[in-house]
Design a protein around this motif. Structure first.
Motif, PDB file in Angstrom:
ATOM      1  N   HIS A   1       4.221   6.315  59.533  1.00  0.00           N
ATOM      2  CA  HIS A   1       3.977   7.763  59.484  1.00  0.00           C
ATOM      3  C   HIS A   1       2.555   8.009  58.990  1.00  0.00           C
ATOM      4  N   PHE A   2       1.819   8.872  59.738  1.00  0.00           N
ATOM      5  CA  PHE A   2       0.454   9.220  59.366  1.00  0.00           C
ATOM      6  C   PHE A   2       0.290  10.732  59.462  1.00  0.00           C
ATOM      7  N   ALA A   3      -0.473  11.306  58.549  1.00  0.00           N
ATOM      8  CA  ALA A   3      -0.769  12.746  58.601  1.00  0.00           C
ATOM      9  C   ALA A   3      -2.218  12.958  58.193  1.00  0.00           C
ATOM     10  N   PHE A   4      -2.798  14.070  58.672  1.00  0.00           N
ATOM     11  CA  PHE A   4      -4.164  14.403  58.273  1.00  0.00           C
ATOM     12  C   PHE A   4      -4.220  14.614  56.762  1.00  0.00           C
ATOM     13  N   ARG A   5      -5.310  14.180  56.177  1.00  0.00           N
ATOM     14  CA  ARG A   5      -5.560  14.531  54.786  1.00  0.00           C
ATOM     15  C   ARG A   5      -5.720  16.049  54.674  1.00  0.00           C
ATOM     16  N   GLU A   6      -5.318  16.597  53.555  1.00  0.00           N
ATOM     17  CA  GLU A   6      -5.327  18.057  53.404  1.00  0.00           C
ATOM     18  C   GLU A   6      -6.729  18.643  53.477  1.00  0.00           C
ATOM     19  N   ASP A   7      -7.737  17.828  53.151  1.00  0.00           N
ATOM     20  CA  ASP A   7      -9.115  18.336  53.130  1.00  0.00           C
ATOM     21  C   ASP A   7      -9.840  18.116  54.448  1.00  0.00           C
ATOM     22  N   LYS A   8      -9.103  17.707  55.499  1.00  0.00           N
ATOM     23  CA  LYS A   8      -9.743  17.354  56.758  1.00  0.00           C
ATOM     24  C   LYS A   8      -9.263  18.225  57.915  1.00  0.00           C
ATOM     25  N   GLN A   9     -10.198  18.508  58.830  1.00  0.00           N
ATOM     26  CA  GLN A   9      -9.895  19.120  60.125  1.00  0.00           C
ATOM     27  C   GLN A   9     -10.668  18.352  61.187  1.00  0.00           C
ATOM     28  N   TRP A  10     -10.099  18.314  62.407  1.00  0.00           N
ATOM     29  CA  TRP A  10     -10.767  17.605  63.490  1.00  0.00           C
ATOM     30  C   TRP A  10     -11.166  18.604  64.566  1.00  0.00           C
ATOM     31  N   LYS A  11     -12.481  18.760  64.770  1.00  0.00           N
ATOM     32  CA  LYS A  11     -12.980  19.684  65.781  1.00  0.00           C
ATOM     33  C   LYS A  11     -12.800  19.090  67.175  1.00  0.00           C
ATOM     34  N   LEU A  12     -12.218  19.865  68.071  1.00  0.00           N
ATOM     35  CA  LEU A  12     -12.088  19.458  69.464  1.00  0.00           C
ATOM     36  C   LEU A  12     -13.315  19.979  70.205  1.00  0.00           C
ATOM     37  N   GLN A  13     -14.278  19.090  70.412  1.00  0.00           N
ATOM     38  CA  GLN A  13     -15.565  19.485  70.972  1.00  0.00           C
ATOM     39  C   GLN A  13     -15.426  20.104  72.352  1.00  0.00           C
ATOM     40  N   GLN A  14     -14.413  19.647  73.120  1.00  0.00           N
ATOM     41  CA  GLN A  14     -14.219  20.205  74.465  1.00  0.00           C
ATOM     42  C   GLN A  14     -13.942  21.697  74.410  1.00  0.00           C
ATOM     43  N   ILE A  15     -13.079  22.119  73.489  1.00  0.00           N
ATOM     44  CA  ILE A  15     -12.753  23.546  73.359  1.00  0.00           C
ATOM     45  C   ILE A  15     -13.970  24.316  72.869  1.00  0.00           C
ATOM     46  N   GLN A  16     -14.666  23.752  71.892  1.00  0.00           N
ATOM     47  CA  GLN A  16     -15.858  24.410  71.346  1.00  0.00           C
ATOM     48  C   GLN A  16     -16.910  24.625  72.434  1.00  0.00           C
ATOM     49  N   ASP A  17     -17.153  23.583  73.230  1.00  0.00           N
ATOM     50  CA  ASP A  17     -18.160  23.681  74.297  1.00  0.00           C
ATOM     51  C   ASP A  17     -17.737  24.682  75.370  1.00  0.00           C
TER      52      ASP A  17
ATOM     53  N   PHE B   1      -6.735  10.264  58.272  1.00  0.00           N
ATOM     54  CA  PHE B   1      -5.313  10.127  57.992  1.00  0.00           C
ATOM     55  C   PHE B   1      -5.019   9.614  56.582  1.00  0.00           C
ATOM     56  N   ASN B   2      -3.826  10.008  56.125  1.00  0.00           N
ATOM     57  CA  ASN B   2      -3.287   9.542  54.859  1.00  0.00           C
ATOM     58  C   ASN B   2      -1.795   9.224  55.061  1.00  0.00           C
ATOM     59  N   PRO B   3      -1.366   7.982  54.892  1.00  0.00           N
ATOM     60  CA  PRO B   3      -2.179   6.822  54.506  1.00  0.00           C
ATOM     61  C   PRO B   3      -3.158   6.446  55.611  1.00  0.00           C
ATOM     62  N   ALA B   4      -4.143   5.636  55.264  1.00  0.00           N
ATOM     63  CA  ALA B   4      -5.159   5.212  56.228  1.00  0.00           C
ATOM     64  C   ALA B   4      -4.512   4.429  57.366  1.00  0.00           C
ATOM     65  N   LEU B   5      -5.082   4.559  58.562  1.00  0.00           N
ATOM     66  CA  LEU B   5      -4.565   3.811  59.704  1.00  0.00           C
ATOM     67  C   LEU B   5      -4.774   2.315  59.473  1.00  0.00           C
ATOM     68  N   PRO B   6      -3.790   1.493  59.801  1.00  0.00           N
ATOM     69  CA  PRO B   6      -3.992   0.044  59.713  1.00  0.00           C
ATOM     70  C   PRO B   6      -5.024  -0.406  60.737  1.00  0.00           C
TER      71      PRO B   6
ATOM     72  N   CYS C   1      -6.081  21.333  62.611  1.00  0.00           N
ATOM     73  CA  CYS C   1      -6.115  21.420  61.147  1.00  0.00           C
ATOM     74  C   CYS C   1      -4.997  20.608  60.492  1.00  0.00           C
ATOM     75  N   GLN C   2      -3.975  20.249  61.258  1.00  0.00           N
ATOM     76  CA  GLN C   2      -2.916  19.389  60.738  1.00  0.00           C
ATOM     77  C   GLN C   2      -2.415  18.495  61.860  1.00  0.00           C
ATOM     78  N   ALA C   3      -2.062  17.265  61.497  1.00  0.00           N
ATOM     79  CA  ALA C   3      -1.474  16.340  62.459  1.00  0.00           C
ATOM     80  C   ALA C   3      -0.483  15.461  61.721  1.00  0.00           C
ATOM     81  N   ASP C   4       0.699  15.357  62.265  1.00  0.00           N
ATOM     82  CA  ASP C   4       1.764  14.556  61.670  1.00  0.00           C
ATOM     83  C   ASP C   4       2.293  13.629  62.765  1.00  0.00           C
ATOM     84  N   VAL C   5       2.094  12.324  62.614  1.00  0.00           N
ATOM     85  CA  VAL C   5       2.406  11.366  63.677  1.00  0.00           C
ATOM     86  C   VAL C   5       3.379  10.316  63.177  1.00  0.00           C
ATOM     87  N   ASN C   6       4.435  10.061  63.957  1.00  0.00           N
ATOM     88  CA  ASN C   6       5.372   8.968  63.697  1.00  0.00           C
ATOM     89  C   ASN C   6       5.231   7.939  64.813  1.00  0.00           C
ATOM     90  N   LEU C   7       5.085   6.679  64.442  1.00  0.00           N
ATOM     91  CA  LEU C   7       4.912   5.591  65.403  1.00  0.00           C
ATOM     92  C   LEU C   7       5.954   4.516  65.143  1.00  0.00           C
TER      93      LEU C   7
END
Length: 286
Positions: free
Chosen positions: A98-114, A179-184, A82-88
């Protein structure tokens, strides 16, 4: 005559033991399996009963020894990032991105779901009978154990075997729009589960010039692509210049894998006991 009587007596004892196995021990093992797999289901954040409140959020720091090029803090809620904060840190100029998830976004991990779905299917198979039900044959038990073991093996494999993806598949993934800002355009990211670890891979790309003399050979699917891998996306050709992988242990995934192993062992032990009786009757002259 005495030998025949002894054989008949031996068979009577075996039949009593087998009857006890079907009526008592099988049900004891099934209850034990249900308890273990309900614990596994709880680890995935969704109780087997379907009741319960919101799944708690957990923060994880992703890192690796030997490099600080990539650092990340992930928030996992069940099967969703539900949140990701990455420094590269860019190797060429030490520029920090610096990139972070947009507040309105979540990323489903299909492996865990399955994996969770397979666990709950195994629980359903174990509970899908009346409480007073009695097994009539060993074959019936063997078929049930095979069905349960299939679901448990699939659950385990989903966590231990990440999907192999091509670089164009990663580039076109919805993850790139999270991500916000968008990935280059020269950065790709991928999240996946490997055993009990949450992994983040960051690919830095080099745009290949149309006039380059380097032979272009597109890379196939892989869990982790190495520097030098090439691919085409849109009308542009790219080559991977740097790869950074960071990870962290997710304790409850480790618990789930242990539960899978224990449950598979219990299933196999019960199958072995059934098979001992079956082989006795198959090879005796009566």
């Amino acid at each position: 005559m005495a030998a025949a009587m002894a054989t008949q007596g031996e068979r009577a004892v075996l039949e009593e033991e087998f009857k006890w196995l079907l009526q008592e021990e099988v049900h004891a093992v099934l209850r034990q399996l249900q308890d273990i797999l309900k614990e596994a289901s709880h680890r995935f954040g969704l109780p087997a009963s379907g009741s319960g409140g919101a799944v708690k959020q957990e923060n994880f720091v992703l890192s690796t020894s030997g490099t600080d090029q990539v650092k990340g803090v992930m928030t996992l809620q069940g099967d969703a990032l539900c949140q990701a904060d990455v420094n590269l840190k860019m190797p060429r100029n030490n520029q920090l991105l610096h990139f972070a998830f947009r507040e309105d976004k979540q990323w489903k991990l299909q492996q865990i779901q399955d994996a969770r779905n397979h666990v709950n299917q195994a629980i359903y198979l174990l509970m899908n009978r009346d409480v007073n039900y009695q097994f009539k044959t060993g074959l019936e038990v063997l078929k049930l154990m095979d069905a349960v073991m299939l679901q448990l093996s699939r659950a385990r494999n989903r966590l231990t075997t990440p999907a192999t993806l091509t670089l164009p598949e990663i580039a076109s993934s919805g993850l790139t729009k999270m991500f916000n800002p968008a990935l280059p355009p020269d950065i790709l990211v991928n999240f996946y589960i490997n055993l009990n670890k949450l992994c983040l891979t960051v690919y830095q790309l080099h745009m290949m010039q149309p006039s380059t003399t380097k032979n272009f050979k597109p890379a196939g699917g892989s869990v982790l692509h190495n520097p030098g891998a090439m691919f085409e996306f849109g009308s542009q050709r790219y080559e991977v210049s740097h790869v950074h992988k960071v990870e962290c242990v997710v304790p409850w995934l480790n618990d789930a894998l242990v539960f899978f192993t224990v449950s598979l062992q219990l299933c196999q032990q019960l199958k072995d006991k059934i098979s001992v009786f079956s082989s006795y009757w198959n090879y005796r002259p009566y």
